[in-house]
Design a protein around this motif. Structure first.
Motif, PDB file in Angstrom:
ATOM      1  N   THR A 156      45.054  46.241  42.191  1.00 44.42           N
ATOM      2  CA  THR A 156      44.066  45.536  43.000  1.00 44.42           C
ATOM      3  C   THR A 156      43.688  46.391  44.206  1.00 44.42           C
ATOM      4  O   THR A 156      44.459  47.238  44.664  1.00 44.42           O
ATOM      5  N   GLY A 214      38.886  34.269  40.728  1.00 49.21           N
ATOM      6  CA  GLY A 214      40.185  33.809  41.223  1.00 49.21           C
ATOM      7  C   GLY A 214      41.090  34.978  41.528  1.00 49.21           C
ATOM      8  O   GLY A 214      40.685  35.932  42.211  1.00 49.21           O
ATOM      9  N   ASN A 215      42.305  34.940  40.995  1.00 44.86           N
ATOM     10  CA  ASN A 215      43.269  36.016  41.206  1.00 44.86           C
ATOM     11  C   ASN A 215      42.887  37.220  40.341  1.00 44.86           C
ATOM     12  O   ASN A 215      42.828  37.123  39.111  1.00 44.86           O
ATOM     13  N   ARG A 221      40.045  39.997  45.945  1.00 45.22           N
ATOM     14  CA  ARG A 221      39.691  39.601  44.580  1.00 45.22           C
ATOM     15  C   ARG A 221      39.021  40.742  43.799  1.00 45.22           C
ATOM     16  O   ARG A 221      38.150  40.520  42.973  1.00 45.22           O
ATOM     17  N   ALA A 230      36.762  39.282  40.753  1.00 42.66           N
ATOM     18  CA  ALA A 230      37.228  38.085  40.063  1.00 42.66           C
ATOM     19  C   ALA A 230      36.828  36.825  40.818  1.00 42.66           C
ATOM     20  O   ALA A 230      36.645  36.844  42.039  1.00 42.66           O
ATOM     21  N   ALA A 232      44.516  39.965  39.620  1.00 46.02           N
ATOM     22  CA  ALA A 232      45.559  40.498  38.742  1.00 46.02           C
ATOM     23  C   ALA A 232      45.621  39.761  37.412  1.00 46.02           C
ATOM     24  O   ALA A 232      46.077  40.323  36.406  1.00 46.02           O
ATOM     25  N   ASP A 233      45.153  38.507  37.372  1.00 45.79           N
ATOM     26  CA  ASP A 233      45.199  37.735  36.125  1.00 45.79           C
ATOM     27  C   ASP A 233      44.236  38.275  35.081  1.00 45.79           C
ATOM     28  O   ASP A 233      44.353  37.936  33.891  1.00 45.79           O
ATOM     29  N   LEU A 234      43.278  39.096  35.485  1.00 41.66           N
ATOM     30  CA  LEU A 234      42.271  39.604  34.551  1.00 41.66           C
ATOM     31  C   LEU A 234      42.701  40.869  33.817  1.00 41.66           C
ATOM     32  O   LEU A 234      41.981  41.346  32.943  1.00 41.66           O
ATOM     33  N   GLY A 278      36.107  34.618  33.935  1.00 44.01           N
ATOM     34  CA  GLY A 278      36.707  34.797  35.249  1.00 44.01           C
ATOM     35  C   GLY A 278      36.181  35.983  36.012  1.00 44.01           C
ATOM     36  O   GLY A 278      36.523  36.162  37.174  1.00 44.01           O
TER      37      GLY A 278
END
Length: 892
Positions: A751, A724-725, A535, A722, A727-729, A577
């Protein structure tokens, strides 16, 4: 007969066979008529004259055939006949043909694909004129290669007489603005002789001159063909145009040729002259001119050998001159490492590439042995056919030629399929290859690969036809008429069994090598990097622009840079996030050049000649918490460590152990970098972190607050933990940083889990290939073992029938066949032990934490091979146990 007439007559005979045969028959008939007429003139009757002509000239039909046997066209005609016959024979045995073709395609395709990959790296000359005269020069420290300083280059280039020119270079990553998003370019800062050393000149414009060097020289650049087309759409009038880089206008003075291959930095697309000040060399040593961060290359003069050039530079290193002062870290007291450019770019990957090539050659050998076994079995089955052909007048040579033709056709078909597989394999290798593999853009299926494949096809085809032919030549062809082919096949049995033993031995060599590499990778990935990678998102931010310059006319540039990073970090922390965020000047397990982050460190109790080389991390408060680096003793850096506060430092556990042993280092003082700066006080000890690789124990490190460093780093890596995931940030984090300054480029967004995978890509690449070859070898060996046992069962049907008639149970018959197969496997493993031992010594440099004699790997591979062998033996054993004794006793 003239040569022209022979050629035209031959082509006419090939293209008009019926007409050609008619002409030959007419010529023979006319000749016989003339001979008959001559005998009639001597007083013989017509019948007596014809009889005398036949006695003199032989049978007219035989004479016609003898005439047809002359000339080159007969050789071609015979070859075409053999080819057609071979095609019919292969078509009559589709199972044998398909298995053989695919087996050969596997071996030839894999070998050609690997050759295509290693040829441009290890064997093919570099794409420069007289590339063998280009050498690399490194500083040496304990046998390792280190970069050189600007001052070292000036001394060596001025004192030597063996080199035509010498050049230095280093990475340069300018930022181009004025677009939708700022873009960082990959380039090099070079001395004016750089392209002269390589022997390449710009296609458009001019090369660099000595007057272009230095901080006060006009700012000029040379573009790659790709960047020229991207920025200027291939405009030939680009020379003299300006491009804004890092806030400055640079004038384009040249464009490199489209095919220019920069092996020293394949990603470079722009070049600028170096800006070092020669006058600083003799004034003081604490300047960039004496930092060991430059690469150096040189071109030997025509006629000067590499040995002579190396000896001269070694002599210069041993004998310093007063007019060329040297600091302690650039004293050259440990000598220089000089290598050819080709060997230099390949030295880190050469052991792995040679190991992979050796593995694929073993796989090719297994494939060839497998096909040879099939051909021997097939020739044994055709022994009756060969005997009949011999009885009808076919010579031994004629039959041998037919066998070689069949094997050549079979190998050709396998080779064609193998070439197609090699083309796809090359693409797969490129996709799987680590980014740092040298000359990756030169890997292709080229004419050299085609010649390699053609040579393999020819050699394998001749060998595959010669061995069965040799067995036939040792036996009387007429014996096939007196014996059934099944009994004749027994003559080939021992050869086939020996070939199976060889297959098993070779497969065992590959399996042990793959097992050791797998065990090594498992242990490597089990190593803790010293932080928690899950993360965790990383983003490298590069500051550019004159607002960050710290000059007398524009003071405060360092403060503005620090303020930008602080504000960008605050903006990232506010992104939904995000659990925590920080930044660092040196990102673990990344492609950050280690030399940029390595500094000399001296503790207060050490003299000026002592010290440690450490990784220097300039970090924000909370860095260790975001990364998950353990605190061993003391405290971490936090908001208290500001510019006006006492200077604090963290040291790694390994550095504390090396210098203090079991003593408490808290409160001790040290210098990091220049000794004329204030002392840093150790306030904490943190866990060790892997910087360059999980396999390398270079863990001595010092952590400083970015607010207390003696200069402000222009490039920092943001670390975002993060919830959560990670890569979503990415989109939100980018927007947050650009909300502070939209002109600062953000690069290397990845990541930490992915970064760890990339750091060990070369080992994983080697492991994947070895595993693939090992599995293929295991399957081929199993097929070979199955084939031999199946043939053996067929040949022993009567024996098995007798045993069952005398009371042998099905279990006894199964055990009989299994014992036979496992005996061959055991012999193969015993022989393979020697080869596997030698192979394991050859790949020892690729292993981590694993002995070449690792018992777990060896035992596991023996068990795997035995299990597969049992499966291969079980089918023939089961079939033999189900034989009807009465039918078996009546079998011929």
């Amino acid at each position: 007969m003239s040569l022209w007439r022979q050629v035209t007559r031959g082509f006419y005979g090939l293209l008009n066979r019926a007409e050609g045969n008619r002409r030959i028959d007419d010529e023979v008939r006319h000749y016989f008529e003339e001979a008959t007429a001559a005998y009639r003139e001597r007083g013989l009757s017509e019948e007596e004259a014809q009889r005398a002509a036949r006695r003199e000239l032989g049978n007219p039909n035989a004479a016609g055939e003898q005439v047809r046997s002359y000339g080159w066209e007969n050789t071609v005609r015979t070859f075409l006949f053999d080819l057609r016959f071979a095609a019919r024979q292969l078509r009559r045995s589709p199972g044998f043909t398909i298995i053989s073709i695919f087996t050969l395609a596997l071996g030839i395709g894999a070998s050609t694909a690997i050759f295509s990959a290693i040829n441009p790296i290890l064997f093919k000359p570099l794409p420069y004129p007289h590339s063998s005269r280009i050498l690399t020069i490194w500083n040496s420290w304990r046998g390792a290669r280190l970069e050189v300083a600007f001052g070292t280059w000036r001394e060596l280039s001025e004192r030597n007489h063996s080199f035509e020119s010498m050049a230095i270079f280093e990475p340069w990553q300018p930022t181009i603005t004025g677009r939708d998003e700022p873009q960082r370019l990959e380039g090099q800062s070079v001395s004016s002789d750089f392209f002269d050393v390589l022997g390449v000149a710009p296609l458009l414009g001019r090369d660099f001159r000595t007057s272009d060097e230095g901080s006060n020289a006009p700012k000029v650049v040379i573009l790659s063909d790709k960047l020229w087309r991207q920025l200027f759409r291939g405009d030939p009038g680009v020379i003299g145009h300006a491009v804004k880089l890092d806030g400055d206008d640079y004038t384009v003075i040249g464009v490199m040729p489209r095919g220019f291959d920069n092996v020293l930095s394949p990603s470079a697309e722009i070049w600028a002259p170096e800006e070092y000040d020669s006058s600083q060399i003799t004034r003081e040593f604490n300047t960039w001119e004496w930092g060991n961060h430059l690469r150096m290359v040189g071109r030997l003069r025509p006629g000067v050998t590499r040995v002579v050039g190396t000896q001269e530079l070694a002599a210069i290193a041993r004998t310093p001159w007063s007019q060329f002062p040297r600091p302690r870290w650039a004293s050259l007291q440990h000598g220089l490492i000089i290598d050819s450019l080709q060997d230099d770019i390949a030295h880190t990957v050469k052991p792995a590439l040679l190991a992979v090539f050796g593995a694929v050659i073993i796989l090719l050998a297994i494939a060839c042995v497998n096909v040879l076994n099939l051909l021997l079995a097939r020739s044994a089955q055709r022994s009756g056919e060969f005997a009949v052909r011999g009885a009808l007048g076919a010579s031994r040579r004629r039959i041998l030629r037919q066998l070689v033709t069949e094997s050549m056709l079979l190998t050709f078909l396998g080779g064609v399929l193998g070439v197609a597989a090699a083309i796809g394999g090359v693409r797969l290798i490129i996709a799987l290859s680590p980014a740092e593999l040298p000359r990756l853009n030169a890997i292709a299926f080229d004419p050299a690969a085609f010649l390699f494949a053609s040579a393999l096809i020819t050699v394998i085809g001749l060998a595959a036809g010669t061995v069965p032919a040799f067995h036939i030549s040792r036996n009387d062809l007429q014996s096939g008429l007196r014996n059934a082919s099944r009994r004749i096949a027994n003559a080939h049995l021992w050869t086939r069994r020996l070939l199976v033993v060889a297959e098993v031995a070779l497969a065992f060599v590959l399996l042990v090598s793959a097992g050791l590499l797998l065990r090594s990778m498992q242990r490597l990935l089990a190593i803790s990097p010293g932080f928690t990678p899950s993360r965790l998102l990383t983003m490298q931010v590069v500051t550019s622009g004159h607002q960050f310059d710290d000059l007398p006319a524009n003071p405060g540039g360092a403060d503005r840079r620090r303020r930008f990073f602080r504000e960008a970090l605050d903006a990232v922390r506010r992104v939904p996030g995000v659990d925590s965020a920080s930044f660092t000047s040196l990102l673990p397990l990344s492609d950050d050049p280690p030399v940029v982050g390595q500094y000399g460190t001296q503790f207060e109790d050490q003299d000026s000649r002592s010290g440690y080389n450490v990784f220097r991390y300039a970090v924000s408060p909370g860095y260790c918490q975001t990364m998950g680096i353990a605190l061993i003793r003391g405290r971490l850096l936090d908001e208290r460590d500001t510019a006006g506060a006492p200077q604090a430092a963290l040291i790694s556990e390994s550095l504390a152990r090396h210098h203090f042993g079991v003593l408490n280092p808290i409160g001790s003082r040290l210098h990091v970098g220049p000794n004329d700066r204030p002392w840093y006080t150790v306030v904490g000890v943190v866990g060790n972190v892997k910087q360059t690789s999980l396999a390398i124990d270079e863990e001595d490190a010092v952590y400083l607050s970015t607010e207390q460093t003696w200069f402000a780093d222009d490039t920092l890596s943001f670390l975002i933990r993060a919830r959560g995931n990670a890569a979503d940030l990415v989109p939100a984090a980018r927007a947050a940083i650009w909300s502070v300054d939209k002109d600062q480029p953000i690069v290397r967004v990845v990541t930490m889990d992915r970064l760890m995978g990339i750091s060990e890509a070369q080992r994983r690449f080697t492991l994947i290939l070895f595993e693939a070859f090992g599995i293929a070898a295991l399957l081929l060996a199993a097929v070979g073992l199955y084939g031999v046992l199946s043939g053996n069962v067929s040949e022993r049907i009567q024996e098995i029938g007798v045993r069952m008639a005398l009371g042998a149970t099905r279990g006894d018959i199964v055990a009989l066949v299994l014992r036979d197969g496992m005996r061959l496997t055991t012999f193969g493993v015993v022989i393979g032990l020697c080869g596997a031992f030698a192979a394991s010594r050859g790949i020892v440099s690729l292993l981590f934490g694993t002995s070449a004699l690792d018992p777990v790997s060896w035992i596991a591979m023996i068990a795997l091979l035995a299990a597969v062998a049992v499966l291969a033996c079980w089918i023939p054993a089961w079939r033999s146990a189900n034989i009807d004794p009465s039918s078996a006793l009546r079998a011929d």
